[in-house]
Design a protein around this motif. Structure first.
Motif, PDB file in Angstrom:
ATOM      1  N   LYS A 148      -4.689   3.876  12.722  1.00 36.02           N
ATOM      2  CA  LYS A 148      -4.001   3.215  12.330  1.00 36.02           C
ATOM      3  C   LYS A 148      -4.356   1.738  11.646  1.00 36.02           C
ATOM      4  CE  LYS A 148       0.614   2.972  10.894  1.00 36.02           C
ATOM      5  NZ  LYS A 148       0.525   1.907   9.726  1.00 36.02           N
ATOM      6  N   VAL A 149      -4.895   1.456  12.483  1.00 39.25           N
ATOM      7  CA  VAL A 149      -5.710   0.287  12.365  1.00 39.25           C
ATOM      8  C   VAL A 149      -6.963   0.120  11.015  1.00 39.25           C
ATOM      9  CG1 VAL A 149      -7.044  -1.654  13.955  1.00 39.25           C
ATOM     10  CG2 VAL A 149      -5.726  -0.252  15.261  1.00 39.25           C
ATOM     11  N   PHE A 150      -6.785   1.148  10.794  1.00 39.30           N
ATOM     12  CA  PHE A 150      -8.292   1.411   9.655  1.00 39.30           C
ATOM     13  C   PHE A 150      -7.571   1.593   8.473  1.00 39.30           C
ATOM     14  CE2 PHE A 150     -12.460   2.695  12.367  1.00 39.30           C
ATOM     15  CZ  PHE A 150     -12.575   1.404  12.925  1.00 39.30           C
ATOM     16  N   GLY A 151      -6.443   1.645   8.578  1.00 38.22           N
ATOM     17  CA  GLY A 151      -5.548   1.638   7.730  1.00 38.22           C
ATOM     18  C   GLY A 151      -5.611   2.692   6.579  1.00 38.22           C
ATOM     19  N   GLY A 152      -5.380   4.586   8.186  1.00 38.62           N
ATOM     20  CA  GLY A 152      -5.510   5.603   7.535  1.00 38.62           C
ATOM     21  C   GLY A 152      -4.185   6.034   8.033  1.00 38.62           C
ATOM     22  N   GLY A 153      -3.568   5.792   8.176  1.00 36.69           N
ATOM     23  CA  GLY A 153      -2.080   6.414   8.534  1.00 36.69           C
ATOM     24  C   GLY A 153      -1.155   6.663   7.187  1.00 36.69           C
ATOM     25  N   MET A 154      -0.935   7.771   7.098  1.00 34.82           N
ATOM     26  CA  MET A 154      -0.894   8.133   5.703  1.00 34.82           C
ATOM     27  C   MET A 154       0.710   9.095   6.027  1.00 34.82           C
ATOM     28  SD  MET A 154      -3.777  10.048   4.840  1.00 34.82           S
ATOM     29  CE  MET A 154      -4.944  10.678   5.839  1.00 34.82           C
ATOM     30  N   ARG A 155       1.519   8.707   5.282  1.00 35.20           N
ATOM     31  CA  ARG A 155       2.851   9.222   5.343  1.00 35.20           C
ATOM     32  C   ARG A 155       3.282  10.785   4.895  1.00 35.20           C
ATOM     33  NH1 ARG A 155       5.086   5.533   8.648  1.00 35.20           N
ATOM     34  NH2 ARG A 155       4.382   3.366   7.645  1.00 35.20           N
ATOM     35  N   GLN A 156       3.732  11.269   3.498  1.00 37.15           N
ATOM     36  CA  GLN A 156       3.633  12.599   3.322  1.00 37.15           C
ATOM     37  C   GLN A 156       1.945  13.243   2.758  1.00 37.15           C
ATOM     38  OE1 GLN A 156       6.313  10.311   1.680  1.00 37.15           O
ATOM     39  NE2 GLN A 156       6.922  10.836   3.967  1.00 37.15           N
ATOM     40  N   ALA A 157       0.889  13.262   4.544  1.00 35.80           N
ATOM     41  CA  ALA A 157       0.112  13.476   3.728  1.00 35.80           C
ATOM     42  C   ALA A 157       0.206  15.098   3.136  1.00 35.80           C
ATOM     43  CB  ALA A 157      -0.839  12.891   4.520  1.00 35.80           C
ATOM     44  N   GLY A 158       1.399  15.509   4.032  1.00 38.28           N
ATOM     45  CA  GLY A 158       1.092  16.995   4.031  1.00 38.28           C
ATOM     46  C   GLY A 158       0.476  17.760   3.186  1.00 38.28           C
ATOM     47  N   PHE A 159       0.686  17.728   1.497  1.00 40.03           N
ATOM     48  CA  PHE A 159       0.415  17.738   0.839  1.00 40.03           C
ATOM     49  C   PHE A 159      -1.446  17.737   0.316  1.00 40.03           C
ATOM     50  CE2 PHE A 159       4.636  15.197  -0.780  1.00 40.03           C
ATOM     51  CZ  PHE A 159       5.120  16.590  -1.357  1.00 40.03           C
TER      52      PHE A 159
END
Ligand SMILES: *Cc1c(COP(=O)(O)O)cnc(C)c1O
Length: 338
Positions: A225-236
């Motif tokens: 998350k801190v690195f900016g890698g928290g994604m939302r609908q990453a399920g695709f």
């Protein structure tokens, strides 16, 4: 017919993979409510016999997250001198973790337990605290070479005795597993953390998976998350990963066979120097005489064959799921005519 051999990152999703992407059930993964991401993470954890896993946007990020979790600023990380984590991640070990590297000269990207022992700093205020050993399997700059299992185990014993963490950059671990006939769980047992690229020969558009203990992944999730890698609908995208783990592992053998066929053809040519042993899907060979690496790459480009000059005298070719038999046949006949 374009023949793309610069990297296995050029693979594009097949219709079947695209279909899996289109059908994916999704949610907000930062809330850990994306069912496809959750399924991919559970699947990877189970495969490696680890407690948990974390889906990341890239292999660079999953390596860097692991290094951040395993070290404190001022620590020292031991790795081979051509390791991706050291030479191809933009100085990330210093930038992200405030740690430094002790780089060891290995053979085709591989280091030995005795070298690790020698590289560990004594408990002395003058010295950086050694806290982590990173291996890479297969080794990218080592020409896709695979570690000898006994060496991996010997280094893990050194890590245990010296209380060092043990991370594997397994960007192409599945290539090594297919080549050696080993199981992911063998690796899960000895390493504290493993990063796997889904965006290389496994054929996904993006993504990487990091596996480790529940406590490690909890920390890793925070760092992601801190690195900016928290994604939302990453399920695709995670759906492509599930598809790849279910369908694209066994076929890596075809890529290895293709790389060996190309190497065998090159072996007879007067402009070819040393060919590094071909163990998986990467072929690195020396160029001499009539060609430089750049002029050979340029000549091949006229046949719509794309490879990479990685030094003034070396070419790299990488086989993958978008390189089929017909393309290899064409390449072999082009080499014949040179
Ligand atoms: C490709 C690669 C990575 C990560 O690459 P990304 O492009 O960031 O996914 C890490 N290690 C090795 C050895 C690689 O070849």
């Amino acid at each position: 017919m374009r023949i793309e051999l610069r990297s296995d990152t050029f693979t594009r999703p097949t219709p079947a993979m695209l279909n899996a992407i289109m059908q994916a059930e999704v949610g907000d993964d930062v809330f850990q409510e994306d069912p496809s991401v959750n399924r991919l993470e559970a699947m990877a954890a189970r495969l490696f016999g680890k407690e948990a896993a974390l889906y990341c946007p890239s292999g660079t990020m999953s390596n860097q997250i692991a290094i951040k979790v395993h070290t404190q600023p001022g620590d020292e990380v031991i790795c081979e001198q051509q390791a991706h984590v050291y030479i191809y991640e933009g100085g990330g070990i210093a930038f992200n973790s405030g740690a430094q590297v002790k780089a060891i000269a290995g053979v085709n990207g591989r280091i030995k337990a005795e070298q690790v022992v020698t590289a560990i700093n004594p408990d002395d205020v003058h010295k950086a605290r050694t806290s982590l050993v990173c291996l890479e399997n297969t080794s990218n700059r080592g020409g896709g070479s695979c570690y000898d299992w006994n060496d991996i185990v010997a280094i893990s014993q050194v890590c245990t005795i010296n209380r060092l963490k043990y991370h594997l950059d397994g960007a192409r671990l599945f290539n090594a597993l297919v080549a050696t006939g080993q199981k992911p769980s063998d690796y899960g047992e000895v390493f504290d953390s493993i990063s796997i690229c889904l965006n290389k020969g496994l054929g996904c558009p993006m993504g990487s998976i990091l596996v480790g203990s529940a406590a490690f992944i909890k920390q890793a999730r925070r760092v992601r998350k801190v690195f900016g890698g928290g994604m939302r609908q990453a399920g695709f995208m995670a759906a492509s990963g599930i598809y790849a783990l279910e369908n694209n592992i066994e076929r890596l053998k075809e890529d290895h066979d293709h790389a060996k066929q190309i190497a065998a053809k090159l072996a007879g040519k007067d402009f070819v120097g040393e060919i590094m042993p071909v163990e998986t899907n990467i072929l690195i060979f020396g160029v001499k005489g009539r060609f430089t690496a750049a002029s050979l790459a340029d000549t091949l480009k006229h046949f719509d064959i794309h490879c990479m000059a990685i030094s003034p005298t070396q070419i790299r070719m990488v086989t993958h799921l978008d390189v089929n038999d017909e393309m290899v046949d064409k390449l072999l006949s082009v080499i014949d005519g040179l």
